[in-house]
Design a protein around this motif. Structure first.
Motif, mmCIF file in Angstrom:
data_model
loop_
_atom_site.group_PDB
_atom_site.id
_atom_site.type_symbol
_atom_site.label_atom_id
_atom_site.label_comp_id
_atom_site.label_asym_id
_atom_site.label_seq_id
_atom_site.Cartn_x
_atom_site.Cartn_y
_atom_site.Cartn_z
ATOM 1 N N HIS A 230 -0.473 169.121 70.707
ATOM 2 C CA HIS A 230 -0.036 168.024 70.102
ATOM 3 C C HIS A 230 -0.847 166.971 71.292
ATOM 4 O O HIS A 230 -1.238 166.142 70.849
ATOM 5 N N ASP A 231 -0.300 167.150 73.104
ATOM 6 C CA ASP A 231 -0.610 166.405 73.926
ATOM 7 C C ASP A 231 -1.714 166.321 74.142
ATOM 8 O O ASP A 231 -2.581 165.451 73.974
ATOM 9 N N LEU A 232 -2.733 167.631 73.836
ATOM 10 C CA LEU A 232 -4.207 167.641 73.332
ATOM 11 C C LEU A 232 -4.700 166.483 72.610
ATOM 12 O O LEU A 232 -5.562 165.634 72.987
ATOM 13 N N ALA A 233 -4.347 166.862 70.880
ATOM 14 C CA ALA A 233 -4.461 166.176 70.039
ATOM 15 C C ALA A 233 -4.449 164.687 70.440
ATOM 16 O O ALA A 233 -5.280 163.733 70.202
ATOM 17 N N GLU A 234 -3.473 164.226 70.879
ATOM 18 C CA GLU A 234 -2.921 162.666 71.696
ATOM 19 C C GLU A 234 -3.747 161.549 72.052
ATOM 20 O O GLU A 234 -4.318 161.136 72.139
ATOM 21 N N LEU A 235 -3.970 162.936 73.345
ATOM 22 C CA LEU A 235 -5.304 162.568 74.415
ATOM 23 C C LEU A 235 -6.565 162.226 73.536
ATOM 24 O O LEU A 235 -7.408 161.323 74.193
ATOM 25 N N MET A 236 -6.963 162.746 72.679
ATOM 26 C CA MET A 236 -8.475 163.473 71.669
ATOM 27 C C MET A 236 -8.503 162.307 71.243
ATOM 28 O O MET A 236 -9.394 161.685 70.900
ATOM 29 N N ARG A 237 -7.301 161.701 70.115
ATOM 30 C CA ARG A 237 -7.339 160.943 69.522
ATOM 31 C C ARG A 237 -7.946 159.430 69.779
ATOM 32 O O ARG A 237 -8.216 158.464 69.832
#
Length: 138
Positions: free
Chosen positions: A128-135
């Motif tokens: 989730h944190d990686l997805a938020e960072l990439m977004r």
């Protein structure tokens, strides 16, 4: 089971004058950010007249009950048996507060019931944190 702990504490601001004024503060812990604690101060207690929140590690707070800890913006150390000193360093200056050690111990016990020490990594959602960072990077 709750995922957040908010514990009001009485902090005594150490000023240049010999008098120490009491200010309300809140210790905050969230299972979604398991390594961190926050200490929030209301606007009337700050030089800028705005709410201020400091974030630092739960490990630093726990270790500071037994000896001087911290080399950065937040430093914690015991002051006798019943008080703990927290120093908050910012470009505008340094705030030094005393808190009853029993209040900190009670807070740390509650956080340990929520997330046991040493198991913090099990409560982090890296995907989730990686997805938020990439977004946010787009």
């Amino acid at each position: 089971m709750p995922t957040v702990i908010d514990q009001p504490v009485e902090a005594r601001l150490v000023a240049a004058a010999p008098r120490m004024s009491s200010i309300p503060a809140t210790l905050h812990y969230d299972r979604l950010d398991p390594f961190a604690v926050r200490m929030a101060f209301p606007a009337p207690a700050t030089l800028e007249g705005v709410d201020v929140c400091w974030t630092f590690s739960r490990e630093l707070l726990a270790a500071g009950l037994h000896g001087a800890e911290g080399h950065g913006d937040v430093r914690v150390r015991p002051y006798g048996y019943d008080r703990t000193v927290l120093e908050f360093h910012a470009p505008e200056g340094t705030a030094v507060v005393h808190v009853h050690s029993a209040e900190i111990r009670r807070f740390l016990r509650a956080t340990s019931e929520l997330v046991a020490i040493g198991t913090e990594h099990l409560h982090i959602d890296l995907d989730h944190d990686l997805a938020e960072l990439m977004r946010d990077a787009r």
